[in-house]
Design an enzyme around this catalytic site. Structure first.
Site, PDB file in Angstrom:
ATOM      1  N   CYS A  70     -89.673  57.640  41.757  1.00 42.30           N
ATOM      2  CA  CYS A  70     -88.320  57.511  41.185  1.00 42.30           C
ATOM      3  C   CYS A  70     -87.439  56.630  42.060  1.00 42.30           C
ATOM      4  CB  CYS A  70     -87.697  58.889  40.966  1.00 42.30           C
ATOM      5  SG  CYS A  70     -88.496  59.790  39.611  1.00 42.30           S
TER       6      CYS A  70
ATOM      7  N   GLN B 284    -105.082  64.278  38.928  1.00 47.89           N
ATOM      8  CA  GLN B 284    -105.437  64.593  37.531  1.00 47.89           C
ATOM      9  C   GLN B 284    -106.960  64.577  37.348  1.00 47.89           C
ATOM     10  OE1 GLN B 284    -104.116  65.701  34.887  1.00 47.89           O
ATOM     11  NE2 GLN B 284    -101.935  65.250  34.886  1.00 47.89           N
TER      12      GLN B 284
ATOM     13  N   HIS C  31     -97.544  59.228  29.224  1.00 48.62           N
ATOM     14  CA  HIS C  31     -96.994  57.875  29.033  1.00 48.62           C
ATOM     15  C   HIS C  31     -98.085  56.795  29.025  1.00 48.62           C
ATOM     16  CE1 HIS C  31     -93.216  59.869  29.979  1.00 48.62           C
ATOM     17  NE2 HIS C  31     -93.710  60.275  31.129  1.00 48.62           N
TER      18      HIS C  31
ATOM     19  N   GLU D  62     -99.098  67.414  34.342  1.00 48.62           N
ATOM     20  CA  GLU D  62     -98.589  66.395  35.260  1.00 48.62           C
ATOM     21  C   GLU D  62     -97.219  66.708  35.878  1.00 48.62           C
ATOM     22  OE1 GLU D  62     -99.982  63.564  36.202  1.00 48.62           O
ATOM     23  OE2 GLU D  62     -98.363  62.208  36.769  1.00 48.62           O
TER      24      GLU D  62
ATOM     25  N   HIS E 164     -87.546  64.993  32.528  1.00 51.09           N
ATOM     26  CA  HIS E 164     -88.590  64.800  31.507  1.00 51.09           C
ATOM     27  C   HIS E 164     -88.067  64.800  30.077  1.00 51.09           C
ATOM     28  CE1 HIS E 164     -92.706  64.455  30.176  1.00 51.09           C
ATOM     29  NE2 HIS E 164     -92.362  65.262  29.189  1.00 51.09           N
TER      30      HIS E 164
ATOM     31  N   ASN F 247     -98.661  68.865  39.213  1.00 53.17           N
ATOM     32  CA  ASN F 247     -97.367  68.484  39.793  1.00 53.17           C
ATOM     33  C   ASN F 247     -97.209  68.997  41.213  1.00 53.17           C
ATOM     34  OD1 ASN F 247     -94.532  67.401  39.454  1.00 53.17           O
ATOM     35  ND2 ASN F 247     -94.112  69.531  40.003  1.00 53.17           N
TER      36      ASN F 247
ATOM     37  N   HIS G  61     -93.219  54.297  37.162  1.00 56.43           N
ATOM     38  CA  HIS G  61     -93.587  54.165  38.568  1.00 56.43           C
ATOM     39  C   HIS G  61     -94.673  53.103  38.755  1.00 56.43           C
ATOM     40  CE1 HIS G  61     -91.277  57.665  38.819  1.00 56.43           C
ATOM     41  NE2 HIS G  61     -92.173  58.568  39.138  1.00 56.43           N
TER      42      HIS G  61
ATOM     43  N   SER H 177     -98.859  58.938  23.847  1.00 56.39           N
ATOM     44  CA  SER H 177     -97.838  58.918  24.885  1.00 56.39           C
ATOM     45  C   SER H 177     -97.063  60.226  24.823  1.00 56.39           C
ATOM     46  CB  SER H 177     -96.897  57.737  24.649  1.00 56.39           C
ATOM     47  OG  SER H 177     -96.384  57.292  25.877  1.00 56.39           O
TER      48      SER H 177
ATOM     49  N   SER I 228     -91.933  55.286  26.045  1.00 56.93           N
ATOM     50  CA  SER I 228     -92.583  54.941  27.315  1.00 56.93           C
ATOM     51  C   SER I 228     -93.856  54.112  27.189  1.00 56.93           C
ATOM     52  CB  SER I 228     -92.889  56.221  28.103  1.00 56.93           C
ATOM     53  OG  SER I 228     -93.831  57.013  27.411  1.00 56.93           O
TER      54      SER I 228
ATOM     55  N   LYS J   9     -98.730  64.743  44.717  1.00 58.42           N
ATOM     56  CA  LYS J   9     -98.097  64.376  43.445  1.00 58.42           C
ATOM     57  C   LYS J   9     -96.575  64.470  43.607  1.00 58.42           C
ATOM     58  CE  LYS J   9     -96.583  64.240  39.144  1.00 58.42           C
ATOM     59  NZ  LYS J   9     -95.162  64.422  38.818  1.00 58.42           N
TER      60      LYS J   9
ATOM     61  N   SER K  69    -100.999  60.499  41.975  1.00 57.30           N
ATOM     62  CA  SER K  69    -100.857  61.513  40.920  1.00 57.30           C
ATOM     63  C   SER K  69    -102.134  61.611  40.094  1.00 57.30           C
ATOM     64  CB  SER K  69     -99.713  61.131  39.974  1.00 57.30           C
ATOM     65  OG  SER K  69     -98.553  60.906  40.704  1.00 57.30           O
TER      66      SER K  69
ATOM     67  N   ASP L 224     -94.921  60.892  43.823  1.00 57.50           N
ATOM     68  CA  ASP L 224     -94.549  60.339  42.507  1.00 57.50           C
ATOM     69  C   ASP L 224     -93.090  60.679  42.199  1.00 57.50           C
ATOM     70  OD1 ASP L 224     -94.019  60.887  39.684  1.00 57.50           O
ATOM     71  OD2 ASP L 224     -96.142  60.749  39.230  1.00 57.50           O
ATOM     72  N   ASN L 225     -92.757  61.966  42.256  1.00 58.75           N
ATOM     73  CA  ASN L 225     -91.411  62.381  41.870  1.00 58.75           C
ATOM     74  C   ASN L 225     -90.365  61.726  42.781  1.00 58.75           C
ATOM     75  OD1 ASN L 225     -93.347  64.081  40.765  1.00 58.75           O
ATOM     76  ND2 ASN L 225     -91.989  65.840  40.645  1.00 58.75           N
TER      77      ASN L 225
ATOM     78  N   ASP M 210     -98.573  65.899  29.941  1.00 57.12           N
ATOM     79  CA  ASP M 210     -97.432  65.523  30.781  1.00 57.12           C
ATOM     80  C   ASP M 210     -96.175  66.006  30.065  1.00 57.12           C
ATOM     81  OD1 ASP M 210     -95.392  64.384  32.227  1.00 57.12           O
ATOM     82  OD2 ASP M 210     -96.231  62.371  32.255  1.00 57.12           O
TER      83      ASP M 210
HETATM   84  P1  NAI Z   1     -87.088  70.017  41.035  1.00 54.61           P
HETATM   85  O1  NAI Z   1     -87.139  71.400  40.511  1.00 54.61           O
HETATM   86  O2  NAI Z   1     -87.689  69.670  42.348  1.00 54.61           O
HETATM   87  O3  NAI Z   1     -85.567  69.515  41.086  1.00 54.61           O
HETATM   88  C1  NAI Z   1     -84.607  69.745  40.103  1.00 54.61           C
HETATM   89  C2  NAI Z   1     -83.319  70.113  40.838  1.00 54.61           C
HETATM   90  O4  NAI Z   1     -82.253  70.207  39.907  1.00 54.61           O
HETATM   91  C3  NAI Z   1     -83.420  71.482  41.529  1.00 54.61           C
HETATM   92  O5  NAI Z   1     -83.118  71.355  42.911  1.00 54.61           O
HETATM   93  C4  NAI Z   1     -82.404  72.342  40.794  1.00 54.61           C
HETATM   94  O6  NAI Z   1     -81.785  73.275  41.640  1.00 54.61           O
HETATM   95  C5  NAI Z   1     -81.435  71.300  40.268  1.00 54.61           C
HETATM   96  N1  NAI Z   1     -80.690  71.727  39.095  1.00 54.61           N
HETATM   97  C6  NAI Z   1     -81.122  72.511  38.054  1.00 54.61           C
HETATM   98  N2  NAI Z   1     -80.141  72.662  37.148  1.00 54.61           N
HETATM   99  C7  NAI Z   1     -79.083  71.966  37.600  1.00 54.61           C
HETATM  100  C8  NAI Z   1     -77.784  71.737  37.090  1.00 54.61           C
HETATM  101  N3  NAI Z   1     -77.393  72.268  35.932  1.00 54.61           N
HETATM  102  N4  NAI Z   1     -76.949  70.945  37.807  1.00 54.61           N
HETATM  103  C9  NAI Z   1     -77.320  70.399  38.987  1.00 54.61           C
HETATM  104  N5  NAI Z   1     -78.551  70.594  39.534  1.00 54.61           N
HETATM  105  C10 NAI Z   1     -79.418  71.357  38.834  1.00 54.61           C
HETATM  106  O7  NAI Z   1     -87.724  69.097  39.893  1.00 54.61           O
HETATM  107  P2  NAI Z   1     -88.189  67.573  40.046  1.00 54.61           P
HETATM  108  O8  NAI Z   1     -89.615  67.537  40.416  1.00 54.61           O
HETATM  109  O9  NAI Z   1     -87.185  66.865  40.862  1.00 54.61           O
HETATM  110  O10 NAI Z   1     -88.125  67.101  38.521  1.00 54.61           O
HETATM  111  C11 NAI Z   1     -86.902  66.987  37.823  1.00 54.61           C
HETATM  112  C12 NAI Z   1     -87.199  66.496  36.398  1.00 54.61           C
HETATM  113  O11 NAI Z   1     -87.759  65.186  36.448  1.00 54.61           O
HETATM  114  C13 NAI Z   1     -88.227  67.353  35.660  1.00 54.61           C
HETATM  115  O12 NAI Z   1     -87.883  67.375  34.292  1.00 54.61           O
HETATM  116  C14 NAI Z   1     -89.515  66.572  35.853  1.00 54.61           C
HETATM  117  O13 NAI Z   1     -90.469  66.895  34.877  1.00 54.61           O
HETATM  118  C15 NAI Z   1     -89.014  65.163  35.749  1.00 54.61           C
HETATM  119  N6  NAI Z   1     -89.812  64.105  36.361  1.00 54.61           N
HETATM  120  C16 NAI Z   1     -89.578  62.846  35.888  1.00 54.61           C
HETATM  121  C17 NAI Z   1     -90.241  61.760  36.408  1.00 54.61           C
HETATM  122  C18 NAI Z   1     -89.991  60.417  35.866  1.00 54.61           C
HETATM  123  O14 NAI Z   1     -90.743  59.498  36.165  1.00 54.61           O
HETATM  124  N7  NAI Z   1     -88.956  60.197  35.088  1.00 54.61           N
HETATM  125  C19 NAI Z   1     -91.218  61.918  37.494  1.00 54.61           C
HETATM  126  C20 NAI Z   1     -91.365  63.285  37.967  1.00 54.61           C
HETATM  127  C21 NAI Z   1     -90.671  64.321  37.415  1.00 54.61           C
END
Ligand code: NAI
Length: 471
Positions: A233, A404, A51, A194, A339, A219, A392, A74, A79, A224, A400, A228-229, A136
């Site tokens: 968020c 990197q 991003h 990332e 993501h 990650n 963020h 990006s 983003s 991180k 984070s 960050d997550n 990322d």
């Molecule tokens: P995580 O693996 O820690 O959490 C995801 C959770 O969703 C897990 O506990 C899993 O059991 C649950 N899950 C999976 N399928 C499901 C379903 N069908 N229904 C309900 N729950 C379900 O992953 P994390 O780190 O929380 O990341 C989640 C997403 O967010 C990823 O795609 C990651 O890349 C993205 N992300 C986005 C950020 C942003 O700024 N927008 C920042 C960091 C991560």
């Protein structure tokens, strides 16, 4: 210098915000101070796909300060912060008329065709190949791997009926590309990744033995994903909802799908605004955590008809279906912070008979069903904290991005320590990242005595925890 951004005259605003961000990014500034003389990234040619925000601008200029050459795109069509992109192209000493910075290929509101063109540009260097990727979500890595696969197969395949619109664009971009993908992959010393979803892709490739170069999983550095997550968020989810809709969150029923690191931060921020938060989960451990944290745990089917806000944070696909959206209350808000945009079935929504899309403003659409009731969808189902807000804040991204930078230095300077496969940074570096951020918060760390250290069986200077410790 080749580049493509929205408007170079935005550079002075970008530069001002970069200088404010530098003050909030002590980890990155410490990297600059520590490595200015030794230039560990001299000779590194980094293709970056992340991003293009103000915080990323500070990361890019840190990589350059450590000796790297960089090209940047990006990793999401919505983003980019156009003023940050302009400032990076112009550079600290250039002008919009005579840019002297880093080639950036990114603007807010790219089409999918433009997005994949930009990804191709960061891999197409005018004088040879890049030798590092900073990714990322894994799109740059995917592009290289697909290019190699199709080169070896002799041709890029035709799209099939089941392929997504995006995959068709990837295939078309690869077909039109003149890149020498095999030579490119051979030149890549490694990738630092990332996010959760990108890391997931890397482990899948490693398992299938198709991964072509070493990878560092940034990650899963504790500094991180647990920061960050979660805390990132916690900040940027409601920022996105507020800027998009300005609807009062207090008292509303807000459903958070997924209670991993991102979901925990989202639930906390919505609860902090007074929302009644419901969590959906597939994992009993995370579901139990949500219940213990005081949230109702239900299925989306149970609560969809009473929800005011539904947020996906799963990294999974088809979490909110077209049928769910049709069953929602009038003007319920639907957004994704995971993501990729496949958590919400936008194609299914579009194909709903009688549905009409009414744009409210950029990245906010009202979708009106045949019966007259509507829902509000943020950022077309793409990550709303970067599409509707600015992602963020700097301080958490400093954590984070310091990981990197350390990951890039490790892979580039110590290739013998990282064979092809997926690696996490050693714990002493993780602790170091945290250590670099404590003084700015006025936090004072307690030092173990020699006797205490011997009692715990850890060195006085760390690392303090075993690998299996979960924080
Ligand atoms: P995580 O693996 O820690 O959490 C995801 C959770 O969703 C897990 O506990 C899993 O059991 C649950 N899950 C999976 N399928 C499901 C379903 N069908 N229904 C309900 N729950 C379900 O992953 P994390 O780190 O929380 O990341 C989640 C997403 O967010 C990823 O795609 C990651 O890349 C993205 N992300 C986005 C950020 C942003 O700024 N927008 C920042 C960091 C991560």
């Amino acid at each position: 210098m080749d580049y493509k951004v929205a408007d170079l005259t935005l550079a002075p605003f970008g530069r001002t915000e970069i200088s404010l961000a530098e003050h909030e990014m002590p980890g990155l500034m410490a990297m600059r101070e520590r490595y200015a003389a030794s230039q560990p990234l001299a000779g590194a040619r980094i293709a970056g796909s992340l991003h293009m925000t103000v915080q990323t601008a500070v990361l890019i200029e840190t990589l350059v300060a450590l000796g790297a050459q960089v090209r940047w795109a990006s990793c999401n069509i919505f983003s980019t912060q156009d003023h940050a992109a302009a400032a990076i192209v112009v550079g600290p000493t250039g002008t919009p008329e005579a840019p002297a910075g880093v080639p950036v290929f990114a603007w807010k509101g790219e089409t999918l065709e433009e997005y994949w063109w930009c990804t191709e540009q960061i891999l197409s260097w005018p004088d040879g190949h890049p030798n590092m990727i900073l990714d990322d979500g894994g799109d740059a890595t995917l592009f290289v791997h697909s290019g190699v696969e199709f080169t070896k197969a002799g041709a890029v395949p035709e799209a099939t009926a089941s392929d997504s619109a995006e995959y068709r664009v990837i295939l078309a971009t690869l077909r039109a590309s003149g890149l020498d993908f095999v030579g490119l992959a051979d030149s890549i010393q490694g990738v630092t990744e990332e996010t959760t979803t990108g890391v997931h892709r890397l482990y899948e490739m490693a398992r299938a033995q198709t991964l072509l170069f070493p990878a560092i999983n940034v990650n899963d550095a504790v500094t991180k994903s647990k920061f960050d997550n979660r805390y990132g968020c916690r900040h940027s989810l409601i920022d996105g909802i507020n800027r998009a809709t300005d609807v009062l969150i207090g008292g509303k029923v807000a459903v958070v799908c997924g209670y991993g690191d991102v979901g925990k931060g989202c639930a906390e921020s919505l609860a902090g605004q007074g929302a009644r938060v419901v969590v959906t989960e597939i994992d009993p451990i995370c579901a139990l955590q949500a219940a213990m944290d005081g949230y109702q745990v239900a299925t989306l089917d149970d609560v969809v008809a009473t929800a005011d806000i539904v947020i996906t944070a799963t990294g999974c696909k088809d979490v909110v279906t077209a049928a769910h959206m049709a069953a929602m209350k009038h003007n319920a808000i639907v957004g994704n912070i995971g993501h990729f945009d496949n958590e919400i079935d936008m194609a299914g929504l579009e194909a709903t008979p009688g549905i009409e899309r009414r744009p409210v403003k950029p990245q906010v659409d009202q979708w009106v069903f045949a019966d007259g009731h509507a829902i509000l969808v943020l950022s077309e189902g793409r990550l709303l904290n970067l599409g509707n807000a600015t992602g963020h804040p700097s301080f958490v991204m400093s954590n984070s991005f310091t990981n990197q930078v350390l990951g890039q230095i490790e892979l580039f300077t110590r290739p013998e320590a990282y064979p092809t496969g997926v690696h996490v940074l050693p714990k002493h570096l993780d602790e170091e990242v945290a250590r670099l951020h404590l003084p700015a918060l006025g936090a004072r760390l307690t030092t173990l005595t020699d006797a205490q250290a011997a009692y715990l069986g850890v060195p006085v200077a760390g690392p303090y925890k075993a690998e299996q410790y979960r924080y």
